[in-house]
Structures are given as structure tokens and as C-alpha cells.
Motif scaffolding. Structure first.
Motif, PDB file in Angstrom:
ATOM      1  N   GLY A  59       0.779  -1.382   0.092  1.00 50.25           N
ATOM      2  CA  GLY A  59      -0.043  -0.173  -0.054  1.00 50.25           C
ATOM      3  C   GLY A  59       0.931   1.319   0.082  1.00 50.25           C
ATOM      4  N   SER A  60       2.213   1.310  -0.345  1.00 50.52           N
ATOM      5  CA  SER A  60       3.032   2.445  -0.327  1.00 50.52           C
ATOM      6  C   SER A  60       2.674   3.352  -1.143  1.00 50.52           C
ATOM      7  N   GLU A  61       1.955   3.015  -2.218  1.00 48.85           N
ATOM      8  CA  GLU A  61       1.649   4.096  -3.255  1.00 48.85           C
ATOM      9  C   GLU A  61       0.091   4.473  -3.042  1.00 48.85           C
ATOM     10  N   LEU A  62      -0.732   3.599  -2.130  1.00 46.82           N
ATOM     11  CA  LEU A  62      -2.116   3.830  -1.798  1.00 46.82           C
ATOM     12  C   LEU A  62      -2.394   5.401  -1.358  1.00 46.82           C
ATOM     13  N   ASN A  92       3.156   3.292   4.394  1.00 47.33           N
ATOM     14  CA  ASN A  92       3.838   4.267   5.098  1.00 47.33           C
ATOM     15  C   ASN A  92       2.873   5.430   5.277  1.00 47.33           C
ATOM     16  N   LYS A  93       1.832   4.968   5.750  1.00 48.33           N
ATOM     17  CA  LYS A  93       0.721   6.269   6.041  1.00 48.33           C
ATOM     18  C   LYS A  93       0.198   5.714   7.563  1.00 48.33           C
ATOM     19  N   GLU A 110      -4.699 -13.706  10.599  1.00 51.21           N
ATOM     20  CA  GLU A 110      -4.178 -12.668  11.068  1.00 51.21           C
ATOM     21  C   GLU A 110      -3.809 -11.454  10.077  1.00 51.21           C
ATOM     22  N   VAL A 111      -4.081 -10.252  10.532  1.00 51.53           N
ATOM     23  CA  VAL A 111      -3.898  -9.024   9.737  1.00 51.53           C
ATOM     24  C   VAL A 111      -2.709  -8.091  10.307  1.00 51.53           C
ATOM     25  N   LYS A 112      -1.513  -7.856   9.951  1.00 49.82           N
ATOM     26  CA  LYS A 112      -0.542  -7.056  10.367  1.00 49.82           C
ATOM     27  C   LYS A 112      -0.164  -5.821   9.438  1.00 49.82           C
ATOM     28  N   TYR A 113       0.257  -4.777  10.037  1.00 51.04           N
ATOM     29  CA  TYR A 113       0.724  -3.604   9.335  1.00 51.04           C
ATOM     30  C   TYR A 113       2.319  -3.557   9.333  1.00 51.04           C
ATOM     31  N   PHE A 114       2.853  -3.202   8.133  1.00 49.20           N
ATOM     32  CA  PHE A 114       4.456  -3.159   8.308  1.00 49.20           C
ATOM     33  C   PHE A 114       4.826  -1.681   7.779  1.00 49.20           C
ATOM     34  N   GLU A 115       5.982  -1.363   8.224  1.00 53.11           N
ATOM     35  CA  GLU A 115       6.541  -0.025   7.403  1.00 53.11           C
ATOM     36  C   GLU A 115       7.934  -0.506   6.682  1.00 53.11           C
ATOM     37  N   ASP A 116       8.332  -1.965   6.694  1.00 49.82           N
ATOM     38  CA  ASP A 116       9.336  -2.269   5.914  1.00 49.82           C
ATOM     39  C   ASP A 116       8.837  -3.813   5.241  1.00 49.82           C
ATOM     40  N   ALA A 117       9.021  -3.574   4.135  1.00 56.06           N
ATOM     41  CA  ALA A 117       8.506  -4.708   3.295  1.00 56.06           C
ATOM     42  C   ALA A 117       8.931  -6.288   3.462  1.00 56.06           C
TER      43      ALA A 117
END
Length: 126
Positions: A59-62, A92-93, A110-117
Motif C-alpha cells: 500500500g506504499s502508493e495507495l 507508509n501512512k 491474522e492481519v498485520k501492518y508493516f513499514e518495512d516490506a
């Protein structure tokens, strides 16, 4: 001339011995995007007999969703939520981390958010 890109790119990615459904969201998604996206996701998941699909979402460009597209995304999650084992969302947001938490309410896995691919892929492999 300015070009505005938006949509969802769908693929199958292999890292080591693991396969993932790979999605990349770009721009602001519209209802028309989901009219094209949903049949593709349905088709990609149709042959899966073991409901242990791992998903990597970039989602880095979403930039977000139009209101009707947000509803389409919610319905897509309800339809396929039981088929997912893990969903890693790379972004990144700050709002994306909140969206991941809300999405986890409707997904069996499970769903998890990351700022590192790389960290996101590593988590999917565990």
C-alpha cells in the motif's frame, strides 16, 4: 501532461518455498476499479482448496478509496475473509495501520501492518 495512476495489481509471488497472493494498490481506488478487481481476485482464489492463503499487500502508493470503493473493499473482505491465513500490509501512512486493525475484525486469519516490506514478507513466512 499529468498522468494519474490508480488501481490494484494482482500477482502470485514466490519467496523461498512460500507462495503469496501479492497485491499492490496505487492511487485512490474507485468503484470502477473494484468492478474489474473483484472477478480477478475471485478467479485467483477459485482453485484454492486449502483456506490458508497468505497475502502481501503493498500500500506504499495507495492514497485511499472513494466512498463506494471503500464499501466494495469491505464486501470483498467479507466474501473471502475466511480464506486468508495471514495478510501483511506494507505501507507508509499512519491511517494504513488503523485500516489494518479494522480489517482484522473481518478476516479469519491474522492481519498485520508493516513499514518495512522485508519484515512483512518475513512474517508471512513464519
Amino acid at each position: 501532461m499529468s498522468i494519474t495512476r490508480h488501481g490494484l495489481f494482482i500477482g502470485i509471488e514466490r519467496v523461498g518455498g512460500d507462495f503469496f497472493l501479492s497485491l499492490k494498490a496505487v492511487g485512490k481506488l474507485t468503484h470502477e476499479d473494484y468492478e474489474k478487481i473483484n472477478p480477478m481476485i475471485d478467479s485467483a482464489l477459485e482453485g484454492v482448496t486449502d483456506p490458508k492463503v497468505k497475502v502481501f499487500i503493498d500500500g506504499s502508493e495507495l492514497e485511499g478509496w472513494e466512498l463506494r470503493a471503500a464499501w466494495d473493499d469491505f464486501r470483498l473482505g467479507l466474501k473471502h475473509g475466511s480464506e486468508f491465513d495471514r495478510i501483511a500490509i506494507f505501507g507508509n501512512k499512519k491511517w494504513q495501520s488503523y485500516a489494518a486493525k479494522m480489517g482484522s475484525w473481518f478476516i479469519a486469519g491474522e492481519v498485520k501492518y508493516f513499514e518495512d516490506a522485508n519484515a512483512a514478507i518475513g512474517w508471512l513466512q513464519t
